[in-house]
Design a protein around this motif. Structure first.
Motif, PDB file in Angstrom:
ATOM      1  N   GLU A   1      95.515 -85.992   6.180  1.00 35.59           N
ATOM      2  CA  GLU A   1      95.052 -84.740   6.962  1.00 35.59           C
ATOM      3  C   GLU A   1      93.758 -84.217   6.121  1.00 35.59           C
TER       4      GLU A   1
ATOM      5  N   ASN B   1      90.882 -86.345   6.881  1.00 36.19           N
ATOM      6  CA  ASN B   1      89.987 -86.116   8.531  1.00 36.19           C
ATOM      7  C   ASN B   1      89.244 -84.590   8.205  1.00 36.19           C
TER       8      ASN B   1
ATOM      9  N   ALA C   1      81.282 -85.487  21.641  1.00 36.66           N
ATOM     10  CA  ALA C   1      82.284 -84.925  22.431  1.00 36.66           C
ATOM     11  C   ALA C   1      83.910 -85.975  22.087  1.00 36.66           C
TER      12      ALA C   1
ATOM     13  N   SER D   1      85.087 -85.649  18.643  1.00 42.78           N
ATOM     14  CA  SER D   1      85.698 -84.604  18.539  1.00 42.78           C
ATOM     15  C   SER D   1      87.199 -84.411  19.150  1.00 42.78           C
ATOM     16  N   GLU D   2      87.128 -85.450  20.189  1.00 45.36           N
ATOM     17  CA  GLU D   2      88.362 -85.456  21.044  1.00 45.36           C
ATOM     18  C   GLU D   2      89.425 -86.248  20.236  1.00 45.36           C
TER      19      GLU D   2
ATOM     20  N   LEU E   1      89.369 -86.379  16.852  1.00 44.72           N
ATOM     21  CA  LEU E   1      90.010 -85.645  15.950  1.00 44.72           C
ATOM     22  C   LEU E   1      90.899 -84.576  16.214  1.00 44.72           C
ATOM     23  N   SER E   2      90.701 -84.043  17.293  1.00 49.95           N
ATOM     24  CA  SER E   2      91.769 -83.133  18.152  1.00 49.95           C
ATOM     25  C   SER E   2      92.981 -83.839  18.168  1.00 49.95           C
ATOM     26  N   ASP E   3      92.923 -84.810  18.719  1.00 43.52           N
ATOM     27  CA  ASP E   3      94.233 -85.994  18.923  1.00 43.52           C
ATOM     28  C   ASP E   3      94.865 -86.014  17.583  1.00 43.52           C
TER      29      ASP E   3
ATOM     30  N   ASP F   1      95.002 -84.257  15.024  1.00 41.46           N
ATOM     31  CA  ASP F   1      95.663 -83.010  14.687  1.00 41.46           C
ATOM     32  C   ASP F   1      96.962 -82.834  15.504  1.00 41.46           C
ATOM     33  N   PHE F   2      96.679 -83.226  16.845  1.00 43.71           N
ATOM     34  CA  PHE F   2      97.886 -83.054  17.714  1.00 43.71           C
ATOM     35  C   PHE F   2      99.016 -84.168  17.095  1.00 43.71           C
TER      36      PHE F   2
ATOM     37  N   ALA G   1     101.184 -82.503  14.596  1.00 42.83           N
ATOM     38  CA  ALA G   1     101.607 -81.044  14.724  1.00 42.83           C
ATOM     39  C   ALA G   1     103.157 -80.989  14.445  1.00 42.83           C
TER      40      ALA G   1
ATOM     41  N   TYR H   1      92.818 -77.590  25.857  1.00 43.56           N
ATOM     42  CA  TYR H   1      92.549 -77.285  24.349  1.00 43.56           C
ATOM     43  C   TYR H   1      93.104 -76.037  24.108  1.00 43.56           C
TER      44      TYR H   1
ATOM     45  N   ARG I   1      96.522 -77.566  23.157  1.00 46.63           N
ATOM     46  CA  ARG I   1      96.276 -78.299  21.885  1.00 46.63           C
ATOM     47  C   ARG I   1      96.298 -77.411  20.675  1.00 46.63           C
TER      48      ARG I   1
ATOM     49  N   LEU J   1      99.843 -76.226  19.794  1.00 44.80           N
ATOM     50  CA  LEU J   1     100.638 -77.072  19.167  1.00 44.80           C
ATOM     51  C   LEU J   1     100.014 -77.662  17.847  1.00 44.80           C
TER      52      LEU J   1
ATOM     53  N   TYR K   1      89.367 -78.019  15.106  1.00 45.67           N
ATOM     54  CA  TYR K   1      89.351 -79.168  15.853  1.00 45.67           C
ATOM     55  C   TYR K   1      89.389 -79.088  17.083  1.00 45.67           C
ATOM     56  N   HIS K   2      90.109 -78.149  17.722  1.00 45.27           N
ATOM     57  CA  HIS K   2      90.423 -78.147  19.069  1.00 45.27           C
ATOM     58  C   HIS K   2      89.453 -77.186  19.660  1.00 45.27           C
TER      59      HIS K   2
ATOM     60  N   ALA L   1      86.294 -79.301  19.849  1.00 42.73           N
ATOM     61  CA  ALA L   1      86.271 -80.425  20.969  1.00 42.73           C
ATOM     62  C   ALA L   1      86.079 -79.941  22.236  1.00 42.73           C
TER      63      ALA L   1
ATOM     64  N   ALA M   1      82.307 -79.301  22.188  1.00 40.72           N
ATOM     65  CA  ALA M   1      81.697 -80.480  22.399  1.00 40.72           C
ATOM     66  C   ALA M   1      81.772 -81.285  23.986  1.00 40.72           C
ATOM     67  N   LYS M   2      83.012 -81.266  24.565  1.00 41.04           N
ATOM     68  CA  LYS M   2      83.461 -81.511  25.529  1.00 41.04           C
ATOM     69  C   LYS M   2      82.354 -80.688  26.641  1.00 41.04           C
TER      70      LYS M   2
END
Lengths: 683, 356
Positions: free
Chosen positions: A453, A456, A474, A477-478, A480-482, A484-485, A488, B318, B321, B324, B330-331, B334, B337-338
C-alpha cells in the motif's frame, strides 16, 4: 573488523578467526593455537613422532614448521601444502586488507573526500578549535572502516577506537590487581553505565596522548577517535549522544569519526542517531559511501584470487564467470564477496565440491543467459541478473533502497525479444504489444521492505513525471484505483495486499506506452522522486474535520454542511460572537487562496537512502530539507526547461538531496541506462 | 449577535414559514399526547432540524431550548473508549452516532440504554418518555442500524426516537417500517424569497426582490445557504443592489477553476496541477464526494452532449469506488485522467472532422 585484523597481524600462528573451526578437522592444524598448558604435551608428541614417523603423526608434525628436522620427516604429500598453511586458516578479508589507497576498492572521489577532511582537521595548528566530527554512512562491507584505516596510516596518525565494554570487564575486581594497577582508581567506572564509560573514553582519548614507546617516531602523536559501535542507550535515547557530542564539539581536540552502516529497517540507522538538525548544529560532515562498484570489486577479487593461487596449489582459481557471479551476488558488499571467494576456492573440500559443481552449472547457465541478452546492454543487464538469482555461495540477501525500487518500476527497462519468439498479438490488440520486461515487479516490492500500500502511494506520487500521454496516464491511474479497490475490504486485506501492489506496479509499467519497446529512447531522463503527500493530506483532513465539529458544535449542524456551508460563509462574515480558536480555524480552513497554484504543499524529495518509513507524527515538522550533504548543497539545480510555459508546482526546488544526481540539462539528455549506472558507481 | 440563520429560526410549529400543512399534521400528531418513532428525511437545508425542534417544543414547552453540550465517553465491551459529543436538554438528547466511526453501534446501544432506563420523575406533569434525536442516520453502519432496530422495540415504553437523515436509501427497511416517515422537501424558490424578505425586514434592511430571487436560485433552494449568502451580501455591500454579485464560498470557486483547468488542457503536467488542487480542497475539509459531485457538475456543463453520458457513467463508477476504497485521491485522479483522455480524443476527432 579492525580488532580481527589486529589479531591477524600480531599472531598469524595463533589464530582463532571464525573460519578455522570448519577447516580444523580436515587440516588438523587447529592444534597450533593450543593453550600454553598443552605445551608439554605437544613437546612429548614431538619426541614421539620423531621416533616413529607413522602416518598418523604426520598430521601433528606439520604444525611445527619452524623446525627443520620435522620438515625432513614429513611425507612429500604434505610438503607442497605447507606454504599455504597459515593463510588458509586466516580469513582473506584480513590477509588482503587494503594497505594503500590504490588497493582500496572504494570510489576515488569518496576516498579523496575523507582524506581532505582528515587533512584539514588533523592539522592541529589550524585555527578551528573544538572537535570536528565526521560521519561515514553506507551499506555494510563498502569499505568505510578500511578507508579510515588506510588513510590514518597514510597520514601517520593513530586510531583510537571505542568498543562497547562487555560484561567480563565489569568483573575486574581482583584484589591483587587493585593494589598495583593504577587503572583501578577508575574501577568505579566499570560499574557505571556504558554511556558514562563512553563519555569517560572520549574525555581521556581527548586529553591524553598515547605513551611514547621507544622506537616509535614522534609523528604518531596525532590521532583519530573512531566510533563504530554505540552504547545501546543511544539507540533508545539519541539525545544522550547529542549532549555528549555537543560537549565534545566544544572541547574536543582531535577529529572523531563515526561509522554507521545503513540499514533498511531504519531503526538503528544514522537517521536516528544523527538527525539532520543535529548534523547541522554540530557541523557534522557526512560522507555517504555507495556499494562497491562491480568493476572495482572484480579487480580486487581477481587480484586476490591470483595471489592466493600462486601461493598454493590447493587453491583453484575461479573462472571469470564465477567471479562475476560472486560479484553480483554480493550486491556491493566486498567483505562478503571475499569471504565467499575464499570459501569457494578450496577445491579439495568434498562438501564444497558438490556446491561448486552446482554453482558452476548455474553460473554457466547465467553466463550464457547474460551473453545472449547483453546485446548492447552491457552492465545493466548483469546487474539485473544478480537480482534475479542468488548464487549457492555467498549470496547476500539483496535488498533495494526505496529510491532504487521506485526507479526500477518507473523506468521499467525492457529488452527486445529474439527474432523468433515474439508473441504475436491479434491486430486489434497491437497497441498492447510490449517488449520483455527486465524487472520482476513483485520481487522489487519484496526487496523494498515496504507494504504494498505504501509503495503504491510512493508510485502514485511520482508516476506522472514519467508519462507523456494523457491516455497512458488515464490507464495507469485506473490501475491505481483498482489496486486501492482490491484492498478495500479489511477482512481480506492481508491477502489482497500483494495482488493490489502487483496490479498497481504491473499496470503502471504496462500503461507507459512510451517505454513499450526496449530500443525506444527514454524521453524522461532523470526525475527527482518525492515522498507521498496523501498521508499528510488525509491526516489534515481528518483533523480539520474533527476540529470543525468540536469548535462549532453549538450550531447543531451535520459535519458536511458545517464545513461546506457554515465555515466558508463565516469566513466572509464579520461576526463577533466567536472565540479565538474558532477565528483561527475559520481563517485557516474557510479561506481558500484562489491562486492558481497552491503553495501549501511542500514537496519533500526522496533521498536515495531514505528508508521510506511512516512517521505520521513528524509529518508536520517536515520543514527540514532532506539534503544529506549540507555543505555540497550550494548549487540550485538548473531549471529543466521541460515545462517553460507553466509555473510548475512540482518544480524540483532547492530541496533536492545532494545524493541524488542534480537534474541538469546535460543529464536530461543522457540515456537513462547510463544514468542509472552512473548513479550506482560514481559518487 | 448570532447568525441570521439562528436568530430567525422559527421556534414553534405555528410559526413555520412553509409546508404549513405538514406542520399542522405534526401538531395534530403531538396533541394526542403520544407519537411513534419518526424518520425525518429530506435534502440539506430544507428545515428538518427546525421542524423537529419545533415539534419538541410543542411537546415539552420552552424547556427544550435550554441546551447543554455534554462530552460523553463510553467504554465499549472491548474496553475501547469512545468519546462523543451530545447536545441535551432535560427532555431530549441529540447525538450524531456516525461521529464515532466504526464504533457507532456501541454508541447507539449504550446511549439509548442510559436515556431509556432513567424514568421521568414527575410523570404527571410531563410526558412519560424522553426523545432521542439521532442525526445522519444514513451514515450509520449496517451493524449499528440493526442494533438500532432492537433498541427501538425494547425501549418503546420510555423513549421515542427521531431519526434524521438526507436519504432513506441507506436506511435499512426494518427501521423504515418501524418509523413514521416524514419527508421535508426543499422550499420552492418563492418560499425562499419570502423567507429572505421576511428576515431582511426584521433586520430593517431593504432587499430587492430581484436579488432575493437570484440568491434563492444560486443557493439551490437550500434555505440555510440562502440565508448565509444573504448575510454575506449584506457584509459585502449595503444598500443592496439588484445586480449585486452574490458571494460564493471559496471552495466552490476553487473547484470551478479546477474544472476549467481540466477543460483547458489535457496533459500529465496539468493533471499534476489538478492533483495539487484536489489536495488543497481536501485539506480544507471538503469531502471527496462533494469534490467529485462538484467536478462532474462543472465538467458536464462544459462538455459536448455526446460526451455527457460517458462522463456521467465514469463519474458514477469512480464515485462508487470512492465509497468502497480507502484513499480518495486515487479515484478522484483516475476520474480526472479518464475525463482528460476522452475529452482530448473527442476534441482531436472533432478537429479532424472539421479539417476534412
Amino acid at each position: 573488523m579492525s580488532k580481527l585484523s589486529l589479531g591477524g597481524k600480531t599472531s598469524s600462528g595463533k589464530l582463532s578467526s571464525w573460519v578455522q573451526p570448519s577447516f580444523g578437522d580436515f587440516f588438523g592444524g587447529s592444534g597450533s593455537n593450543s593453550l600454553p598448558s598443552t605445551k608439554g604435551l605437544s613437546g612429548e608428541s614431538k619426541s614421539k613422532t620423531q621416533s616413529s614417523n607413522a602416518g598418523v603423526g604426520g598430521k601433528k608434525l606439520r604444525k611445527r614448521k619452524g623446525e627443520p628436522q620435522t620438515s625432513k620427516l614429513e611425507p612429500g604429500v604434505f610438503s607442497s601444502r605447507r606454504g599455504s598453511q597459515e593463510n588458509q586458516d586466516e580469513s582473506w578479508v584480513d590477509v588482503h586488507a587494503p594497505q594503500t589507497q590504490a588497493e582500496l576498492a572504494v570510489h576515488k572521489k569518496k576516498v579523496e573526500d575523507v582524506e581532505s577532511w582528515l587533512r584539514v582537521h588533523l592539522d592541529l595548528k589550524s585555527a578551528n578549535k573544538g572537535g570536528a566530527v565526521l560521519l561515514l554512512t553506507g551499506p555494510s562491507g563498502c569499505g568505510k572502516t578500511a578507508t579510515v584505516h588506510v588513510l590514518a596510516k597514510d597520514a601517520r596518525c593513530h586510531i583510537q577506537e571505542w568498543t562497547n565494554p562487555t560484561t567480563a570487564e565489569y568483573r575486574k575486581d581482583d584484589a591483587f590487581m587493585d593494589s598495583f594497577d593504577p587503572a583501578s582508581r577508575f574501577n568505579s567506572f566499570h560499574s557505571s553505565s556504558q554511556t558514562a564509560a563512553f563519555q569517560e573514553f572520549l574525555l581521556r582519548a581527548n586529553k591524553y596522548n598515547r605513551l611514547q614507546m621507544s622506537g616509535e617516531d614522534g609523528a604518531q602523536e596525532r590521532k583519530i577517535i573512531l566510533v563504530e559501535e554505540f552504547p545501546n542507550q543511544f539507540y533508545r535515547q539519541p539525545g544522550c549522544l547529542h549532549d555528549i557530542l555537543r560537549r565534545y564539539v566544544r572541547t574536543g581536540r582531535c577529529p572523531m569519526v563515526f561509522i554507521v552502516s545503513d540499514s533498511l529497517s531504519g531503526d538503528t540507522s544514522s537517521r536516528l542517531l544523527f538527525p539532520k538538525d543535529i548534523q547541522e548544529e554540530l557541523s557534522i560532515h557526512n560522507i555517504s559511501f555507495n556499494p562497491i562498484a562491480p568493476t572495482s570489486m572484480m579487480k580486487v577479487l581477481s587480484r586476490i584470487a591470483t595471489v592466493e593461487a600462486s601461493k598454493s596449489a590447493r587453491i583453484s582459481l575461479p573462472d571469470k564467470p564465477a567471479l562475476e557471479q560472486l560479484c553480483s551476488g554480493s550486491s556491493g558488499d566486498i567483505r562478503s564477496a571475499i569471504n565467499s571467494l575464499q570459501f569457494s576456492s578450496f577445491t579439495d573440500f568434498s562438501l564444497e565440491k558438490s556446491l561448486w559443481a552446482s554453482k558452476k552449472g548455474k553460473s554457466s547457465k547465467s553466463a550464457a543467459k547474460s551473453t545472449s541478452r547483453s546485446k548492447g546492454k552491457g552492465r545493466s543487464a548483469k546487474s539485473t541478473d544478480g537480482l534475479e538469482e542468488s548464487p549457492a555461495i555467498g549470496g547476500k540477501d539483496a535488498s533495494l533502497f526505496l529510491f532504487r525500487a521506485l526507479g526500477k518500476i518507473l523506468y521499467c527497462k525492457r529488452e527486445s525479444y529474439e527474432a523468433g519468439d515474439v508473441p504475436k498479438l491479434p491486430a486489434h490488440l497491437s497497441e498492447h504489444q510490449r517488449d520483455k520486461l527486465l524487472v520482476d515487479p513483485e520481487l522489487v516490492i519484496e526487496r523494498s521492505h515496504m507494504s504494498g500500500e505504501l509503495f503504491n502511494l510512493y508510485l502514485h506520487q511520482n508516476y506522472m513525471d514519467f508519462f507523456s500521454d494523457v491516455e497512458d496516464v488515464a490507464r495507469a491511474s485506473e490501475y491505481l484505483s483498482d489496486s486501492d479497490f482490491l484492498t478495500a475490504e479489511w477482512t481480506s486485506r492481508s491477502t489482497m495486499l500483494e495482488y493490489g501492489s502487483s496490479v498497481a506496479t504491473r499496470g503502471l509499467i504496462h500503461s507507459n506506452s512510451a517505454r513499450a519497446q526496449a530500443d525506444q529512447p527514454s524521453s524522461v531522463g532523470f526525475k527527482p522522486l518525492h515522498k507521498p503527500h496523501w498521508l499528510h493530506i488525509n491526516k489534515t483532513y481528518r483533523e480539520n474535520y474533527l476540529t470543525a465539529q468540536s469548535l462549532f458544535i453549538s450550531f447543531c449542524l451535520t459535519p458536511v454542511s458545517l464545513v461546506t456551508e457554515l465555515v466558508p460563509y463565516l469566513a466572509m462574515l464579520s461576526n463577533p460572537m466567536r472565540n479565538q480558536a474558532q477565528i483561527t480555524f475559520i481563517q485557516d480552513v474557510g479561506h481558500l487562496s484562489l491562486r492558481r497554484f497552491p503553495g501549501r504543499l511542500k514537496l519533500e524529495a526522496l533521498g536515495d537512502k531514505d528508508p521510506g518509513l511512516l512517521d505520521l507524527d513528524s509529518d508536520t515538522d517536515e520543514a527540514g530539507t532532506q539534503s544529506t550533504e549540507p555543505g555540497a548543497q550550494t548549487t540550485v539545480p538548473a531549471d529543466t526547461t521541460a515545462v517553460p510555459t507553466l509555473p510548475n508546482s512540482q518544480e524540483p526546488g532547492g530541496d533536492l538531496p545532494a545524493s541524488q544526481p542534480q537534474p541538469t540539462t546535460a543529464e536530461a539528455l543522457l540515456d537513462e541506462k547510463d544514468l542509472l549506472i552512473e548513479e550506482y558507481d560514481s559518487d | 449577535m448570532s447568525l441570521w440563520v439562528d436568530k430567525y429560526r422559527p421556534t414553534s410549529l405555528a410559526k413555520l414559514d412553509y409546508h404549513k400543512e405538514q406542520a399542522n399534521q405534526l401538531r395534530n400528531l403531538v396533541q394526542c399526547g403520544d407519537f411513534p418513532h419518526l424518520l425525518v428525511y429530506g435534502p440539506s437545508g430544507a428545515g428538518k432540524k427546525t421542524r423537529i425542534m419545533c415539534l419538541l417544543r410543542e411537546l415539552y414547552g420552552a424547556g427544550v431550548e435550554k441546551l447543554r453540550i455534554e462530552h460523553q465517553s463510553i467504554v465499549a465491551p472491548s474496553k475501547k473508549k469512545i468519546e462523543i459529543n451530545t447536545i441535551a436538554s432535560n427532555y431530549h438528547l441529540e447525538v450524531n452516532p456516525s461521529d464515532a466511526g466504526n464504533s457507532d453501534r456501541v454508541v447507539i446501544q449504550e446511549l439509548i440504554k442510559t436515556v431509556a432506563q432513567s424514568q421521568q420523575i414527575q410523570s404527571s406533569t410531563q410526558r412519560e418518555f424522553k426523545v432521542v434525536l439521532l442525526t445522519e442516520v444514513d451514515r450509520l453502519t449496517k451493524d449499528a442500524q440493526h442494533a438500532l432496530r432492537r433498541t427501538m422495540e425494547k425501549y418503546m415504553a420510555t423513549c421515542r426516537l427521531i431519526l434524521c437523515c438526507n436519504s432513506t436509501s441507506k436506511v435499512i427497511s426494518p427501521i423504515r417500517s418501524r418509523c413514521l416517515a416524514v419527508r421535508v422537501p426543499l422550499p420552492s424558490t418563492e418560499e425562499v424569497c419570502s423567507v429572505l424578505m421576511g428576515v431582511c425586514k426584521k433586520e430593517g434592511l431593504l432587499l430587492p426582490a430581484e436579488l432575493a430571487r437570484q440568491i434563492a436560485e444560486k443557493s439551490g433552494r437550500n434555505l440555510r445557504k440562502a440565508l448565509l449568502m444573504c448575510e454575506a451580501c449584506r457584509v459585502q455591500q449595503y444598500p443592496f443592489s439588484a445586480d449585486q454579485n452574490i458571494p460564493e464560498t471559496d471552495w466552490e470557486v476553487y473547484l470551478r477553476e479546477t474544472a476549467n483547468a481540466i477543460i483547458n488542457q489535457q496533459s500529465p503536467q496539468r493533471l499534476l496541477e489538478v492533483r495539487a488542487r484536489l489536495y488543497e480542497l481536501l485539506t480544507h475539509c471538503i469531502p471527496a464526494e462533494i469534490i467529485m459531485k462538484g467536478l462532474v457538475t462543472e465538467l458536464l456543463s462544459n462538455c459536448d452532449g455526446h460526451l455527457k453520458p460517458d462522463v456521467a457513467q465514469m463519474a458514477a463508477y469512480y464515485e462508487h469506488r470512492l465509497q468502497l476504497g480507502s484513499k480518495a485521491i486515487y479515484h478522484l485522479e483516475a476520474f480526472v485522467a479518464k475525463f482528460m483522455a476522452i475529452y482530448k480524443k473527442f476534441m482531436e476527432d472533432g478537429l479532424d472532422n472539421f479539417m476534412f
